[in-house]
Scaffold this active site. Structure first.
Site, PDB file in Angstrom:
ATOM      1  N   SER A   2      -7.004  10.985   0.187  1.00 56.62           N
ATOM      2  CA  SER A   2      -6.333   9.729  -0.138  1.00 56.62           C
ATOM      3  C   SER A   2      -7.344   8.743  -0.711  1.00 56.62           C
ATOM      4  O   SER A   2      -8.006   9.076  -1.692  1.00 56.62           O
ATOM      5  CB  SER A   2      -5.619   9.188   1.096  1.00 56.62           C
ATOM      6  OG  SER A   2      -4.541   8.366   0.726  1.00 56.62           O
ATOM      7  N   ASP A  13       4.132  14.965  -1.390  1.00 53.41           N
ATOM      8  CA  ASP A  13       3.420  13.720  -1.149  1.00 53.41           C
ATOM      9  C   ASP A  13       3.715  12.697  -2.242  1.00 53.41           C
ATOM     10  O   ASP A  13       3.435  12.949  -3.416  1.00 53.41           O
ATOM     11  CB  ASP A  13       1.921  14.005  -1.096  1.00 53.41           C
ATOM     12  CG  ASP A  13       1.088  12.761  -0.838  1.00 53.41           C
ATOM     13  OD1 ASP A  13       1.645  11.753  -0.359  1.00 53.41           O
ATOM     14  OD2 ASP A  13      -0.129  12.809  -1.111  1.00 53.41           O
ATOM     15  N   HIS A  43       0.888  14.918   2.536  1.00 51.54           N
ATOM     16  CA  HIS A  43      -0.342  14.181   2.265  1.00 51.54           C
ATOM     17  C   HIS A  43      -1.575  14.920   2.796  1.00 51.54           C
ATOM     18  O   HIS A  43      -1.681  15.213   3.979  1.00 51.54           O
ATOM     19  CB  HIS A  43      -0.237  12.795   2.909  1.00 51.54           C
ATOM     20  CG  HIS A  43      -1.145  11.771   2.302  1.00 51.54           C
ATOM     21  ND1 HIS A  43      -1.217  11.532   0.955  1.00 51.54           N
ATOM     22  CD2 HIS A  43      -2.020  10.909   2.880  1.00 51.54           C
ATOM     23  CE1 HIS A  43      -2.091  10.560   0.723  1.00 51.54           C
ATOM     24  NE2 HIS A  43      -2.587  10.169   1.882  1.00 51.54           N
TER      25      HIS A  43
END
Length: 500
Positions: free
Chosen positions: A177, A430, A455
């Protein structure tokens, strides 16, 4: 700190709910800040160290230093010259990322690698001005991705010069991320420091002018559409049903009781926040739609959206009350799967244990990620991206205004073909994949798509219920790692042979 907290207390709720951009960023933060390690009883061991970093790497007036925390695990490291897997810390306590990035722990033995998890400045224990770090925008001024990358580069150089046997160790950056964005940018900005990078679920293109602002919520909607009959359409219909039911005092009372809310709904402002809470819930479910039971944001069943959608498989003839009864059942899958909650608190979030103010400051300066919904191609109410309103909110809280195009300027936007040795992995489930790299740019700037992945699923510990796509992705990532290590060692040998 007191001054900023008072300003935040007055503005932060408006800031949360007035802009879809902030809701998405809040959800991004959720995706990495969790309650407890999600591991299969895996025991890990590491040592904690601190390194004196410059507060300002790019100026000469502020000459102070701070202690940056980093964690080291060298049980499997082969000396001399064994590789180092370096985790580029996100916006939170580094121990959480260490405990949950199982891919690195499981790969260390295979590669005979050392693991280093470096904490991001202004988070966890790595506070440039100690307890005064969040006092005001003057103290927050050094909270930038550029300063964080410089921290990582300087730390790596120090490790390679001070650790016996590490001088010629190839370093590979790993992150998920925002941490994945940092790992990619570290390779771009400091290619002499790291030989390659794995950027998992890294939305490096979720910035102004690079991808449509509505794509994030389209992916969320697609997740629900594929998970059950009428699931996305009934979420879309629920907003009007809430408006209808909440138009009376008795309707407000019914909603409060039906959803088991800790604080009853009393007015339009409460309903506005209630709907934002629901929207946030659907987004979070999309990010953690894992194939096994997980305790990441909340304790959840395998494939939680499929479970949620069972309560939303209603036909078009149901009344508003019947529809919202299904929505309440669906929401409780996320917030009360274990049955241990007596009521649902719409004001509490998964980030309560952390100072989320740091990430909002970053969003209000350089991490400007436009978000919008149209209610047609997604299952949410219409809301456009309003940069000026967002900028005004940032100014009211921090006294700063965002630079919407700065990330594209400093990191290249989509013009990154001159770089090399970066893996961009993204899960098809995601929503952040909408802002990620989903195709091969060159032979060494590669995309790995995981159709059944949420994710940064590839960075999590392996599980018997993992889909074949994530197993294949992890195997391919290791193959790239091995090739980068081989290239680095060959280059080192040639350099040594040519040296006098």
């Amino acid at each position: 700190m007191e001054v900023l907290n008072k300003a935040a207390a007055k503005c932060i709720l408006c800031f949360f709910w007035s802009c879809l951009h902030v809701i998405a960023l809040r959800s991004q933060l959720f995706s990495r800040l969790h309650r407890s390690p999600d591991r299969n009883e895996v025991l890990i061991s590491y040592k904690t160290f601190y390194f004196d970093q410059k507060i300002d790497h790019f100026g000469f007036v502020e000459d102070g230093t701070f202690r940056q925390r980093y964690l080291v695990a060298d049980e499997h490291w082969k000396q001399p010259g064994g590789p180092i897997l370096f985790y580029t810390g996100n916006e939170g306590d580094i121990t959480w990322f260490c405990n949950n990035t199982g891919f690195m722990w499981e790969t260390a033995e295979k590669l005979e690698a050392m693991l280093v998890f470096a904490e991001h400045r202004y988070y966890g224990d790595s506070l440039p001005f100690g307890q005064e770090s969040y006092n005001d925008s003057k103290h927050l001024n050094y909270l930038t991705s550029e300063q964080a990358l410089a921290d990582f580069a300087v730390l790596i150089q120090n490790l390679k010069t001070t650790l016996p046997g590490a001088q010629h160790s190839p370093v590979i950056a790993v992150g998920g991320s925002y941490g994945g964005m940092l790992s990619a940018w570290l390779r771009m900005k400091y290619p002499h420091i790291v030989v390659g990078a794995l950027a998992s679920s890294a939305p490096i293109w979720q910035f102004t002018g690079l991808v449509p602002c509505g794509d994030f919520y389209k992916v969320v909607t697609q997740d629900f559409a594929r998970s059950g009959h009428n699931c996305d359409s009934n979420v879309r219909k629920s907003w009007k049903a809430i408006k209808n039911v909440s138009s009376t005092v008795s309707g407000l009372q019914w909603l409060s009781e039906e959803f088991s809310l800790c604080s009853p709904l009393k007015n339009k402002n409460n309903i506005f926040s209630f709907k934002r809470w629901l929207q946030e819930t659907w987004v979070n479910l999309a990010m953690v739609d894992y194939p096994y039971e997980a305790n990441f944001l909340q304790p959840l069943p395998p494939w939680p959206i499929q479970v949620v959608c069972k309560y939303l498989a209603l036909d078009s003839t149901v009344s508003d009350y019947q529809l919202l009864h299904g929505v309440s059942k669906a929401v409780k899958v996320y917030y009360n799967y274990t049955g241990s909650s007596s009521c649902l608190n719409t004001s509490q979030t998964a980030t309560d244990s952390l100072g989320f103010l740091g990430w909002y400051y970053q969003a209000c300066t350089e991490m400007v990620m436009p978000m919008c919904t149209d209610g047609i191609h997604d299952m949410f109410e219409f809301e456009e991206w309003d940069f000026q309103a967002f900028s005004d909110e940032c100014n009211s809280i921090f006294g700063v205004r965002p630079r919407s195009d700065w990330v594209g300027t400093v990191y290249g936007g989509k013009d990154i073909a001159s770089h090399s040795n970066i893996i961009f992995s993204n899960g098809g489930l995601d929503p952040w994949s909408a802002g990620g790299v989903s195709y091969n740019i060159t032979d060494s700037l590669v995309s790995i798509m995981i159709p059944d992945g949420a994710h940064h699923l590839d960075l999590r510990y392996s599980n018997d219920h993992d889909p074949s796509s994530v197993k294949a992705a992890r195997s391919l990532e290791v193959i790239y790692f091995q090739e980068w290590i081989r290239q680095s060692k060959k280059k080192c040998q040639l350099h040594q042979a040519s040296s006098p």
